[in-house]
Design a protein around this motif. Structure first.
Motif, short mmCIF file in Angstrom:
data_model
loop_
_atom_site.label_atom_id
_atom_site.label_comp_id
_atom_site.label_asym_id
_atom_site.label_seq_id
_atom_site.Cartn_x
_atom_site.Cartn_y
_atom_site.Cartn_z
N VAL A 123 0.20 -1.35 -0.25
CA VAL A 123 -0.13 0.02 -0.22
C VAL A 123 0.21 1.03 -0.33
O VAL A 123 0.59 1.87 -0.63
N CYS A 124 1.53 1.54 0.96
CA CYS A 124 3.17 2.70 0.47
C CYS A 124 3.59 2.76 -0.71
O CYS A 124 3.54 3.72 -0.67
N ARG A 125 3.89 1.77 -1.11
CA ARG A 125 4.71 1.40 -1.83
C ARG A 125 3.59 2.26 -3.55
O ARG A 125 4.14 2.80 -3.95
N ARG A 126 2.58 1.80 -3.51
CA ARG A 126 1.24 2.68 -4.91
C ARG A 126 0.94 3.70 -4.08
O ARG A 126 1.07 3.96 -5.37
N PHE A 127 1.75 4.27 -3.04
CA PHE A 127 1.46 6.33 -3.25
C PHE A 127 2.84 6.61 -2.54
O PHE A 127 2.81 7.84 -2.28
N GLY A 128 3.78 5.79 -3.77
CA GLY A 128 5.54 6.37 -3.71
C GLY A 128 5.81 6.66 -1.69
O GLY A 128 6.66 7.51 -1.66
N GLY A 129 5.25 6.01 -0.78
CA GLY A 129 6.08 6.07 0.29
C GLY A 129 7.09 4.69 0.54
O GLY A 129 7.15 3.83 -0.64
N ARG A 130 7.45 4.74 2.08
CA ARG A 130 8.90 3.88 2.46
C ARG A 130 8.30 2.67 3.54
O ARG A 130 7.67 3.41 3.58
N VAL A 131 8.96 1.76 3.76
CA VAL A 131 8.69 1.35 4.90
C VAL A 131 9.61 0.64 5.71
O VAL A 131 10.52 0.73 4.54
N TRP A 132 10.06 0.71 7.05
CA TRP A 132 11.51 0.51 7.76
C TRP A 132 11.12 0.17 9.42
O TRP A 132 9.56 0.31 9.48
N ALA A 133 11.85 -1.68 9.71
CA ALA A 133 11.72 -1.35 11.13
C ALA A 133 12.56 -1.01 11.52
O ALA A 133 14.36 -1.01 10.74
N GLU A 134 12.37 -1.12 13.38
CA GLU A 134 13.88 -0.68 13.93
C GLU A 134 13.45 -2.09 15.15
O GLU A 134 11.93 -1.97 15.52
N ALA A 135 14.04 -2.92 15.98
CA ALA A 135 14.34 -4.16 16.67
C ALA A 135 15.25 -4.32 17.26
O ALA A 135 16.52 -4.31 16.82
N GLN A 136 14.82 -5.03 18.84
CA GLN A 136 15.90 -6.03 19.47
C GLN A 136 15.44 -6.87 19.71
O GLN A 136 14.24 -6.34 20.29
N VAL A 137 15.93 -7.86 19.51
CA VAL A 137 15.28 -9.02 20.94
C VAL A 137 14.92 -9.19 21.45
O VAL A 137 16.07 -8.73 22.85
N ASP A 138 13.66 -9.58 22.20
CA ASP A 138 13.13 -9.59 23.38
C ASP A 138 12.76 -8.40 24.45
O ASP A 138 12.86 -7.47 25.51
N GLN A 139 13.35 -7.02 23.13
CA GLN A 139 13.48 -5.78 23.45
C GLN A 139 12.06 -4.66 22.51
O GLN A 139 11.84 -3.68 22.86
N GLY A 140 11.11 -5.32 21.98
CA GLY A 140 10.24 -4.63 21.31
C GLY A 140 10.62 -4.56 20.46
O GLY A 140 12.03 -4.54 19.22
N ALA A 141 9.67 -3.91 19.24
CA ALA A 141 9.94 -3.06 17.97
C ALA A 141 9.42 -1.76 17.74
O ALA A 141 8.31 -1.47 18.18
N THR A 142 9.38 -1.58 16.64
CA THR A 142 9.39 0.26 16.16
C THR A 142 9.80 -0.30 14.23
O THR A 142 10.05 -0.36 13.67
N PHE A 143 7.96 -0.12 13.97
CA PHE A 143 7.96 -0.40 12.56
C PHE A 143 6.98 0.86 11.66
O PHE A 143 6.25 1.72 12.31
N TRP A 144 7.95 1.26 11.07
CA TRP A 144 7.68 3.09 10.00
C TRP A 144 7.31 2.92 9.23
O TRP A 144 7.35 1.70 8.08
#
Length: 399
Positions: free
Chosen positions: A367-388
């Motif tokens: 969906v993001c690519r259809r609008f010219g957007g992008r996605v990425w993620a940041e995480a640590q094992v057992d410390q949670g994640a952030t999806f952008w």
């Protein structure tokens, strides 16, 4: 006076003879220079013309005669303006005026008339000489224009070819979506029948046993996973082919609607959902609702092992995009797999631990690519994640 002195007196050159010889040598050198200049003038690859202050042809080289289609005898003394077409008169007059008032060269494209032959376009470069005369250099643009025409025709042909390819790809994509929808519908129906038959067999079992119950449970989970997979595929296909329009979308309202949809997933759990005020962006409300729903659903899934799930919706803004992030305190993952998490059917954890078909984040990326957007993620094992997601401020819907 001796005889030798008389002889020396009579054989010594007269001073006037020496001056004459010097002047003669200088004149010959000047003539040689003039001949060299004239030779270069005649051998020049371009047409060269000299106009006097009245605008009449004072001199012309061989290439100029060939370009105009006449001999030098028939051209000299004539007003050069007579060879300029009516629609180029203003350009030519302006060119001469600029050249006469400037020490630099001035250029313009004009249409040239010829007594014999079709008119042709030339580039005239005019430069004023110290004597007030104008030196004109004429370059035939016919070959250049023909080259431009050929390039334009080739470009048009390539554009048509690319458009045809693009249309073929769109047709193939639509055909594939149709097949996927039909197949998923049939498979989903078959799975539901299997679930019904399995339930009947379970009810009709005369001698229940622990081993049999385990087999029934495994079969039930397998059918449920297959059903979830088919539903996820259908959702991906809808996200891929749905019509989307760009308009103003209030992300705060979108988030409220998503929270309502996820109430069932949060039921019986302690979930702390935090959100800062979100901006209004340009986009499609259904597309953004789908993106936020998948990101929050993903966060809820991977925090199910926590006594208290903490999920926060983050927002950042740059000159070109609005960045939305969903941060959780879940199990996280190794950043070596940061690209894998957005792939179709990609799992970083055992399917028995966390439910899902592994399609949700792929939907977000699509969906993001259809609008010219992008996605990425940041995480640590057992410390949670952030999806952008990086949502462009001026999105353009791509097919």
């Amino acid at each position: 006076m001796s005889t030798d002195d008389v002889t020396k007196t009579h054989t010594s050159p007269h001073p006037s003879d020496a001056v004459f010889e010097l002047r003669l040598a200088a004149l010959e050198a000047e003539n040689a220079t003039l001949r060299a200049v004239q030779a270069r003038y005649e051998a020049a690859p371009a047409a060269l013309l000299v106009l006097n202050q009245a605008g009449r042809l004072q001199d012309i080289n061989t290439q100029g005669c060939a370009l105009l289609g006449q001999s030098a005898k028939g051209l000299l003394g004539r007003a050069f303006v007579r060879f300029i077409s009516e629609r180029s008169l203003r350009t030519y007059t302006h060119l001469l005026r600029q050249a006469a008032s400037s020490s630099g060269a001035q250029s313009a494209e004009v249409e040239l008339l010829r007594p014999a032959g079709a008119p042709l376009w030339v580039q005239i470069t005019a430069k004023r000489h110290d004597t007030g005369e104008l030196l004109l250099t004429l370059v035939d643009l016919t070959a250049h224009q023909q080259g431009q025409i050929v390039l334009l025709l080739e470009r048009d042909a390539l554009e048509r070819q690319l458009n045809n390819y693009a249309q073929e790809l769109r047709d193939l994509g639509e055909e594939l979506d149709d097949v996927l929808q039909a197949l998923s519908s049939e498979v989903h129906t078959a799975i539901q029948r299997g679930v019904g038959f399995l339930d009947l067999l379970h009810r009709d079992a005369t001698e229940p046993s622990e081993a049999r119950e385990q087999l029934f449970d495994k079969a039930q989970r397998a059918l449920d996973q297959s059903s979830d997979l088919i539903l996820a595929l259908r959702g991906y296909a809808r996200a891929n082919r749905s019509r989307m329009r760009v308009r103003e979308v209030d992300l705060n309202r979108v988030l409220k609607d998503v929270q309502k949809d996820l109430c069932g997933q949060m039921k019986g759990r302690t979930v702390q959902l935090i959100s800062r005020p979100l901006p209004v962006v340009q986009g499609d409300s259904q597309a953004l609702q789908l993106v936020l729903k998948e990101l929050l659903s993903n966060a809820l899934k991977f925090t199910c092992t926590r006594a208290e799930a903490r999920i926060e919706v983050l927002v950042q803004e740059t000159d070109d995009e609005v960045r939305l992030g969903v941060q959780d305190n879940g199990v996280g993952f190794n950043m070596r797999h940061k690209e894998q998490v957005f792939g179709m059917f990609q799992r970083l954890h055992p399917s028995g631990t966390f439910k899902g078909a592994g399609v949700g984040l792929a939907v977000v990326r699509r969906v993001c690519r259809r609008f010219g957007g992008r996605v990425w993620a940041e995480a640590q094992v057992d410390q949670g994640a952030t999806f952008w997601i990086g949502w462009p401020k001026q999105p353009v819907v791509l097919h």
